[in-house]
Write a protein that holds these residues in place. Structure first.
Motif, short mmCIF file in Angstrom:
data_model
loop_
_atom_site.label_atom_id
_atom_site.label_comp_id
_atom_site.label_asym_id
_atom_site.label_seq_id
_atom_site.Cartn_x
_atom_site.Cartn_y
_atom_site.Cartn_z
N ASP A 82 37.14 34.46 38.67
CA ASP A 82 36.31 35.37 39.60
C ASP A 82 34.97 34.40 39.46
O ASP A 82 34.74 33.79 38.88
N PRO A 83 35.18 34.39 41.42
CA PRO A 83 33.92 33.76 41.87
C PRO A 83 32.81 33.88 41.62
O PRO A 83 31.50 32.96 41.80
N SER A 84 32.38 34.84 41.27
CA SER A 84 31.02 35.73 40.99
C SER A 84 30.84 35.05 39.29
O SER A 84 29.44 35.72 39.41
N GLY A 85 31.41 34.14 38.53
CA GLY A 85 30.93 34.09 37.33
C GLY A 85 31.49 35.13 36.36
O GLY A 85 31.10 34.39 34.92
N ALA A 86 31.98 36.40 36.52
CA ALA A 86 31.74 37.31 35.86
C ALA A 86 32.50 37.17 34.55
O ALA A 86 33.90 36.21 34.92
N ALA A 87 31.92 37.50 33.43
CA ALA A 87 32.93 37.29 31.95
C ALA A 87 34.16 37.44 32.31
O ALA A 87 34.42 38.61 32.16
N ARG A 88 35.08 37.18 31.46
CA ARG A 88 36.44 38.17 31.39
C ARG A 88 36.67 38.56 32.50
O ARG A 88 37.95 39.46 31.96
N SER A 89 36.94 37.89 33.47
CA SER A 89 37.43 39.00 34.82
C SER A 89 37.78 37.45 35.77
O SER A 89 37.45 36.35 35.71
N ALA A 125 39.36 42.48 33.17
CA ALA A 125 39.33 42.99 34.65
C ALA A 125 40.38 42.11 35.83
O ALA A 125 40.13 40.64 36.02
N LEU A 126 40.60 42.58 36.35
CA LEU A 126 40.90 41.89 37.89
C LEU A 126 39.98 42.32 39.53
O LEU A 126 40.39 43.82 39.51
N GLY A 127 39.57 41.50 40.21
CA GLY A 127 38.75 41.66 40.71
C GLY A 127 39.86 40.86 42.17
O GLY A 127 40.04 40.06 42.55
#
Length: 157
Positions: A82-89, A125-127
């Motif tokens: 995740d480019p936002s750096g969200a953990a486990r995403s 999670a998947l964004g």
């Protein structure tokens, strides 16, 4: 519509080049609505260089070809951090069902297989982003249980 069965595998070098060319052309087409085409090309090329500096070998990224039960390639997907750096995403950077296979359930099958892949890697999670006028993709993601997390709107004045 019957549920399609697909298998994901790593793209070949040739498939990677074709998928990158297609993704970049589509991105330039969309961005050119709001900026000069040359600037759109630069931005898209910069994104590829930033997110896939080592192409197929970029750590943490999966560049995948989806095959039907006969072994025919029906589409591609690119999933990575995740480019936002969200953990486990994880982030779905691209999903493309090849033209002759569209509207037959392969998009949902590819999406489900990507979700299984990242879950097996410990992601929860998947964004993704989807262009606002891409009704088919929006419908696919809504059917898959995706909700709008944020929205950007624009008007030319």
């Amino acid at each position: 519509m019957a549920e399609q069965q697909i298998t994901l595998r790593t793209m070949t070098t040739t498939e990677y080049r074709a998928a990158t060319e297609h993704r970049e052309a589509e991105s330039v087409r969309v961005l050119s609505r709001t900026m000069p085409e040359e600037l759109a090309r630069e931005r898209v090329a910069g994104g590829t260089a930033r997110f896939l500096p080592d192409g197929l070998q970029t750590p943490g990224h999966h560049l995948l070809t989806a095959e039907d039960d006969s072994g025919q390639a029906v589409g591609t997907a690119w999933v990575g951090p995740d480019p936002s750096g969200a953990a486990r995403s994880a982030w779905l950077y691209d999903l493309d069902v090849f033209e002759p296979h569209r509207r037959r359930g392969y998009g949902a099958a590819i999406l489900a297989a990507v979700e299984e892949l990242i879950a097996a890697e410990g992601m929860s999670a998947l964004g993704l982003n989807v262009v606002g006028d891409n009704a088919a993709a929006i419908a696919l993601y809504r059917r898959g249980g995706y909700d709008v997390a944020s929205m950007v709107m624009r008007k030319q004045v």
